[in-house]
Design an enzyme around this catalytic site. Sequence first.
Site, PDB file in Angstrom:
ATOM      1  N   SER A 139       2.302 -32.364  -0.102  1.00 42.08           N
ATOM      2  CA  SER A 139       3.270 -31.268  -0.178  1.00 42.08           C
ATOM      3  C   SER A 139       2.553 -29.951   0.086  1.00 42.08           C
ATOM      4  CB  SER A 139       3.875 -31.213  -1.585  1.00 42.08           C
ATOM      5  OG  SER A 139       4.551 -29.990  -1.788  1.00 42.08           O
ATOM      6  N   TYR A 152       2.869 -31.416 -10.518  1.00 35.32           N
ATOM      7  CA  TYR A 152       3.218 -31.850  -9.156  1.00 35.32           C
ATOM      8  C   TYR A 152       2.131 -31.401  -8.164  1.00 35.32           C
ATOM      9  CZ  TYR A 152       6.074 -32.326  -4.879  1.00 35.32           C
ATOM     10  OH  TYR A 152       6.559 -32.663  -3.633  1.00 35.32           O
ATOM     11  N   ALA A 155      -1.087 -33.454  -8.566  1.00 29.61           N
ATOM     12  CA  ALA A 155      -0.958 -34.812  -8.017  1.00 29.61           C
ATOM     13  C   ALA A 155      -0.994 -34.768  -6.490  1.00 29.61           C
ATOM     14  CB  ALA A 155       0.337 -35.453  -8.512  1.00 29.61           C
TER      15      ALA A 155
HETATM   16  P1  NAP Z   1      14.058 -37.885  -2.692  1.00 29.34           P
HETATM   17  O1  NAP Z   1      15.220 -37.850  -1.770  1.00 29.34           O
HETATM   18  O2  NAP Z   1      14.237 -37.574  -4.138  1.00 29.34           O
HETATM   19  O3  NAP Z   1      13.325 -39.283  -2.517  1.00 29.34           O
HETATM   20  C1  NAP Z   1      12.274 -39.680  -3.327  1.00 29.34           C
HETATM   21  C2  NAP Z   1      12.053 -41.155  -3.097  1.00 29.34           C
HETATM   22  O4  NAP Z   1      10.943 -41.575  -3.909  1.00 29.34           O
HETATM   23  C3  NAP Z   1      13.260 -41.987  -3.483  1.00 29.34           C
HETATM   24  O5  NAP Z   1      13.563 -42.867  -2.440  1.00 29.34           O
HETATM   25  C4  NAP Z   1      12.769 -42.762  -4.721  1.00 29.34           C
HETATM   26  O6  NAP Z   1      13.263 -44.099  -4.780  1.00 29.34           O
HETATM   27  C5  NAP Z   1      11.285 -42.823  -4.470  1.00 29.34           C
HETATM   28  N1  NAP Z   1      10.569 -43.098  -5.722  1.00 29.34           N
HETATM   29  C6  NAP Z   1      10.400 -42.282  -6.786  1.00 29.34           C
HETATM   30  N2  NAP Z   1       9.719 -42.921  -7.763  1.00 29.34           N
HETATM   31  C7  NAP Z   1       9.462 -44.165  -7.284  1.00 29.34           C
HETATM   32  C8  NAP Z   1       8.792 -45.295  -7.818  1.00 29.34           C
HETATM   33  N3  NAP Z   1       8.249 -45.273  -9.044  1.00 29.34           N
HETATM   34  N4  NAP Z   1       8.705 -46.431  -7.055  1.00 29.34           N
HETATM   35  C9  NAP Z   1       9.265 -46.471  -5.815  1.00 29.34           C
HETATM   36  N5  NAP Z   1       9.908 -45.425  -5.261  1.00 29.34           N
HETATM   37  C10 NAP Z   1      10.009 -44.287  -5.991  1.00 29.34           C
HETATM   38  O7  NAP Z   1      12.938 -36.832  -2.216  1.00 29.34           O
HETATM   39  P2  NAP Z   1      12.269 -36.533  -0.794  1.00 29.34           P
HETATM   40  O8  NAP Z   1      12.380 -35.066  -0.606  1.00 29.34           O
HETATM   41  O9  NAP Z   1      12.758 -37.451   0.250  1.00 29.34           O
HETATM   42  O10 NAP Z   1      10.733 -36.852  -1.144  1.00 29.34           O
HETATM   43  C11 NAP Z   1       9.933 -37.764  -0.415  1.00 29.34           C
HETATM   44  C12 NAP Z   1       8.480 -37.336  -0.539  1.00 29.34           C
HETATM   45  O11 NAP Z   1       8.308 -36.037   0.077  1.00 29.34           O
HETATM   46  C13 NAP Z   1       7.984 -37.188  -1.975  1.00 29.34           C
HETATM   47  O12 NAP Z   1       6.656 -37.661  -2.085  1.00 29.34           O
HETATM   48  C14 NAP Z   1       8.005 -35.680  -2.184  1.00 29.34           C
HETATM   49  O13 NAP Z   1       7.126 -35.253  -3.183  1.00 29.34           O
HETATM   50  C15 NAP Z   1       7.626 -35.187  -0.807  1.00 29.34           C
HETATM   51  N6  NAP Z   1       7.987 -33.792  -0.541  1.00 29.34           N
HETATM   52  C16 NAP Z   1       9.288 -33.397  -0.508  1.00 29.34           C
HETATM   53  C17 NAP Z   1       9.580 -32.053  -0.257  1.00 29.34           C
HETATM   54  C18 NAP Z   1      10.993 -31.540  -0.212  1.00 29.34           C
HETATM   55  O14 NAP Z   1      11.167 -30.296  -0.128  1.00 29.34           O
HETATM   56  N7  NAP Z   1      12.020 -32.371  -0.246  1.00 29.34           N
HETATM   57  C19 NAP Z   1       8.538 -31.137  -0.045  1.00 29.34           C
HETATM   58  C20 NAP Z   1       7.238 -31.581  -0.070  1.00 29.34           C
HETATM   59  C21 NAP Z   1       6.952 -32.919  -0.315  1.00 29.34           C
HETATM   60  P3  NAP Z   1      14.460 -44.592  -5.780  1.00 29.34           P
HETATM   61  O15 NAP Z   1      15.550 -43.555  -5.647  1.00 29.34           O
HETATM   62  O16 NAP Z   1      14.807 -45.934  -5.261  1.00 29.34           O
HETATM   63  O17 NAP Z   1      13.859 -44.642  -7.172  1.00 29.34           O
END
Ligand code: NAP
Length: 243
Positions: A139, A152, A155
């Site tokens: 991130s 966060y 990590a």
């Molecule tokens: P999201 O829509 O909330 O998706 C998060 C995903 O992580 C969900 O599919 C969830 O699966 C999965 N997950 C969480 N805990 C888990 C576990 N214990 N085992 C297996 N799967 C798990 O968020 P997103 O924005 O797409 O995030 C994806 C990645 O991008 C993350 O690493 C996040 O930190 C990173 N990121 C996001 C942003 C942003 O602005 N959105 C910015 C920087 C980085 P379930 O729902 O099936 O539990």
Amino acid sequence: MKTAVITGAAKGIGAAIAVAFAKSGYRVVINYNKSEERARALCQILNDTYPTEAVCIKADVSTPEGAKKLISESVTAFGDIDVLVNNAGIAQQKLFTDITDEDWQTMVNTNLSSVFYVSRAAVPFMVSKKSGSIVNISSIWGETGGSCEVHYSAAKAGVIGITKALSKELAPSGITVNCVCPGVIKTDMLSSFTEEDLRALTEETPVMRLGTPKDVADAVYYLATNSGFVTGQVLGVNGGMYV
Ligand code: NAP
């Protein structure tokens, strides 16, 4: 046909990554933990629309047992792993002094230890054929530090550390390890943000828009399929918010 395993792929960025690989003819493993319906629906769409074979596998990748289950079931399904994308993650905004031991542990286990657990389970399958690629999702806050997101940010900074160290260790085995650092991307992860918060974040982004899951997926696909000379890199996908 090559195989891509994507953690947390039922929705958001993970789902866009699954689409990118499915479109290009990869077999795709959609890992989920809680979002079973969305994982099954995505799996159906991929199988119906693209030249792929997709399966969904339930596993909590924040535990070593869950990570082992994901990789062994992926290999049972498709016999091989070519690409691993460590995407699963959670976010939480809290004042530093309000972060509990449990908040800290859950954050570190889900966002950092999962990368260690799943990669450790998958790497032997890549080493044995001397090829493969791993892309980790960190991130912008792992690069710059985010106020009220100390656990966060810590990590996600650790994910950058794993990427760099592991890339050196695995390069002689023909395996690349890279990392993408998204900026602000419109997914469920932003659901606690108000319209005003989102407007302010847009104004802070030089390209004057928030990112889409596809913006991140395109970068992941490039890193995973590069010639092999791009490894250990940290690619910002942040609309110029941090350069
Ligand atoms: P999201 O829509 O909330 O998706 C998060 C995903 O992580 C969900 O599919 C969830 O699966 C999965 N997950 C969480 N805990 C888990 C576990 N214990 N085992 C297996 N799967 C798990 O968020 P997103 O924005 O797409 O995030 C994806 C990645 O991008 C993350 O690493 C996040 O930190 C990173 N990121 C996001 C942003 C942003 O602005 N959105 C910015 C920087 C980085 P379930 O729902 O099936 O539990």
